[in-house]
Design a protein around this motif. Structure first.
Motif, PDB file in Angstrom:
ATOM      1  N   MET A   1       0.986  -1.305   0.115  1.00 12.41           N
ATOM      2  CA  MET A   1      -0.060  -0.190   0.032  1.00 12.41           C
ATOM      3  C   MET A   1       0.832   1.211   0.107  1.00 12.41           C
TER       4      MET A   1
ATOM      5  N   CYS B   1      -0.507   9.311   5.374  1.00  8.45           N
ATOM      6  CA  CYS B   1      -1.513   9.244   4.432  1.00  8.45           C
ATOM      7  C   CYS B   1      -2.614   8.435   5.164  1.00  8.45           C
ATOM      8  N   GLY B   2      -2.087   7.387   6.105  1.00  5.78           N
ATOM      9  CA  GLY B   2      -2.854   6.406   6.921  1.00  5.78           C
ATOM     10  C   GLY B   2      -3.403   5.143   6.102  1.00  5.78           C
ATOM     11  N   GLY B   3      -2.829   4.881   4.986  1.00  9.04           N
ATOM     12  CA  GLY B   3      -3.031   3.872   3.843  1.00  9.04           C
ATOM     13  C   GLY B   3      -2.614   2.353   4.837  1.00  9.04           C
TER      14      GLY B   3
ATOM     15  N   TYR C   1      -2.562   1.801   7.891  1.00  8.06           N
ATOM     16  CA  TYR C   1      -3.638   1.522   9.043  1.00  8.06           C
ATOM     17  C   TYR C   1      -4.774   1.117   8.606  1.00  8.06           C
ATOM     18  N   LEU C   2      -5.373   1.635   7.215  1.00  9.41           N
ATOM     19  CA  LEU C   2      -6.411   1.212   6.848  1.00  9.41           C
ATOM     20  C   LEU C   2      -6.509  -0.215   6.261  1.00  9.41           C
ATOM     21  N   VAL C   3      -5.367  -0.420   5.575  1.00  7.31           N
ATOM     22  CA  VAL C   3      -5.392  -1.536   4.725  1.00  7.31           C
ATOM     23  C   VAL C   3      -5.100  -2.919   5.713  1.00  7.31           C
TER      24      VAL C   3
END
Lengths: 280, 291
Positions: A78, A101-103, A105-107
């Motif tokens: 990611m 960006c938080g990617g 954590y989200l994925v």
């Protein structure tokens, strides 16, 4: 009214002009000087406003709970910035590459990643009568200036005039400093370097759809390409300040605002008049 | 065995202290060298080093998100998840704000967002005085200048290895952030150009700290030294506090402007006072680098 002072090239007099202008405006209106050159913040050296409040600016970076992590590698895939690499099936975070960006954590399917704060710098805030100041100081060794710039720009929102001292260059820190302003004043030196870089700053302002005006500083001799460019693009020239070694001397002594206002008050009057007309 | 390649970076913290004029002069004075203009945000060296372009290589920066208006149903998830406020009303991505993180693409329930390639700049390889001169043109308002700097330095290094150059001269950007860090990591020596003004001195201290942070050898030269003799003493104090040598002073000289307008370097004006000072500075540096 929000005004950013930019230049493209460094050392053309952005800070001298922006601090003097802020000081001049503050004689009549509540005015804020926002130092967004967070890599080398110099405005308050000349303004000398007592700092009454400081706060840290944090960004979020991932922290992986190794007990929950299965090493699936989705976070690594990611991340567009290579800030997470899998070493022997375990993710390693490289904080200085992270853009928050938080990617990851989200994925993460195991919810093994949480976001923790990391300080990138400090914001200083102060007031002296009508003159308000806020400036960012980037931590040494830190890459990311933007979160700090964004925080500086949130300060002193109610001032009648807000003047942003932008960093040199034309890339992301300049974009963020210029964004949201009503007017960009480009301080340009009439030399090949000054002209070349002022055009870059102008192009950024144009991309952001913000009107521009120019202050010509350090005029030694008329540099034709600059003047024909300004004419062709129809950019108003608010003031022309000659080359003056005493400006440099006053910057060496720290009293350049006083010097500028004594010697060139008419120039600042002209700039102020233009800005006031813009407001109406 | 290839010989070791020396890399000299010229930085300043504060802008406008004379980095480029000095670096371009060194390019003229060095017998055999590669020159790299790493101030990719505002590249000025090409204006004073006449050159012939050999090759232009597109530089792909971060990808940018593009929302397909056909597939978008306007749910607004992308707006919620984008931390860069790059997605505006009616679901259009603002390219200058998009940092290419691809979070919107991942979170879009309708697969309506694509990440597309974005040429953020161009790496230019040229010849100046029959020797390599590298610089870059960056697109308006593009991010990732640090990565572009690394790309330039990689290219310079591979040319140095192939063609047996043992010196790379790097003109760095102002500041202490991302592109500066990329310009100085791994170099043999950093020359810091300062000036005796309060901001020059303030910025000097921060750039010295940066070189200390990354444990890189550095020395200082004071340009426009005739502005203030008091501050020269203060600069020397700052330098000795950090155990850094002041290896040159260059007087304020309006020939710098004259040379720039003529598209030349100041050392091509042998009678200018600054020219003499830069020549002796170059000798000191040649000794320091064992050239």
């Amino acid at each position: 009214m929000k005004i950013a002072i930019a230049s493209g090239k460094g050392g053309t007099g952005k800070t001298t002009i922006s601090t003097t202008l802020a000081y001049y405006f503050a004689q009549q209106f509540p005015t804020a000087l926002l130092d967004c050159d967070v890599e080398e913040p110099d405005a308050n050296i000349f303004l000398n406003i007592p700092v009454s409040r400081t706060f840290d600016v944090d960004v979020l970076i991932p922290q992986v709970d190794m007990d929950l992590c299965t090493g699936c590698g989705r976070c690594e895939k990611m991340c567009q910035y290579n800030a997470i690499v899998l070493i022997k099936g375990k993710p390693l975070v490289l904080p200085e590459l992270c853009h928050s960006c938080g990617g990851c954590y989200l994925v993460c399917p195991e919810k093994a990643i949480k976001e923790v704060k990391r300080s990138v710098g400090t914001v200083e805030v102060g007031v002296n009568g009508n003159l308000h100041y806020a400036g960012g100081i980037l931590n040494i060794g830190e890459h990311m200036a933007i979160p700090l710039i964004d925080e500086v720009k949130k300060e002193h929102y109610n001032a009648t005039f807000r003047i942003v001292d932008a960093p040199p260059g034309s890339s992301c820190p300049v974009v963020h400093s210029m964004q949201g302003n009503d007017l960009i004043i480009i301080v340009v030196e009439p030399t090949p370097f000054g002209f070349h870089d002022a055009v870059l700053a102008y192009d950024v302002a144009k991309t952001l759809n913000i009107p521009c005006a120019v202050v010509i500083n350090n005029l030694v001799e008329e540099y034709k390409p600059l003047f024909s460019f300004l004419e062709k693009e129809n950019i108003p020239v608010l003031a022309v300040i000659p080359h003056d070694v005493d400006v440099a001397r006053s910057c060496a002594q720290g009293n350049c605002i006083e010097y500028m206002l004594t010697k060139y008050q008419d120039k600042f009057e002209a700039i102020m008049r233009y800005i006031k007309e813009k407001v109406q | 065995m290839t010989n070791t390649i020396k890399q000299l970076a010229i930085v300043s913290g504060k802008g406008g202290t004379g980095k480029t004029s000095i670096a371009a002069s060194f390019a003229k004075l060095a017998k055999q060298r590669i020159v790299v203009d790493c101030d990719v945000d505002a590249s000025n060296m090409p204006l004073v080093l006449p050159h012939t372009i050999i090759e232009e290589i597109p530089f792909l920066g971060e990808k940018k998100a593009v929302i397909s208006q056909d597939r978008c149903r306007g749910c607004g998830d992308c707006v919620i998840y984008c931390r860069f406020n790059a997605i505006k009303d009616f679901y259009v991505v603002e390219p200058v704000l998009c940092e290419g993180c691809a979070v919107c693409t991942m979170m879009c329930p309708y697969e309506a967002i694509d990440m597309v390639d974005n040429q953020s700049g161009t790496v230019v390889i040229s010849q100046s005085d029959d020797q390599p001169f590298l610089f870059a043109k960056m697109g308006v308002g593009q991010g990732n200048s640090g990565k572009l700097v690394s790309e330039l330095r990689e290219k310079a290094k591979s040319i140095a290895e192939e063609d047996n150059y043992n010196l790379i001269i790097i003109d760095g950007p102002p500041g202490i952030g991302c592109p500066v860090i990329s310009s100085i990591t791994g170099v043999s020596h950093v020359l810091i150009v300062t000036e005796p003004t309060l901001s020059g001195m303030h910025d000097l201290e921060r750039i010295i700290q940066l070189t200390k942070h990354f444990r890189i050898n550095a020395s200082v030269c004071i340009n426009k030294s005739t502005i203030s003799s008091d501050n020269i003493e203060k600069i020397k104090e700052i330098c000795s506090k950090f155990d850094i040598a002041v290896i040159g002073t260059i007087p304020l000289d309006m020939d710098f402007v004259k040379a720039q307008i003529a598209g030349k370097t100041i050392v091509e004006y042998p009678n200018s006072v600054a020219s003499q000072a830069i020549k002796s500075l170059w000798e000191r540096i040649s000794q320091l680098l064992n050239l």
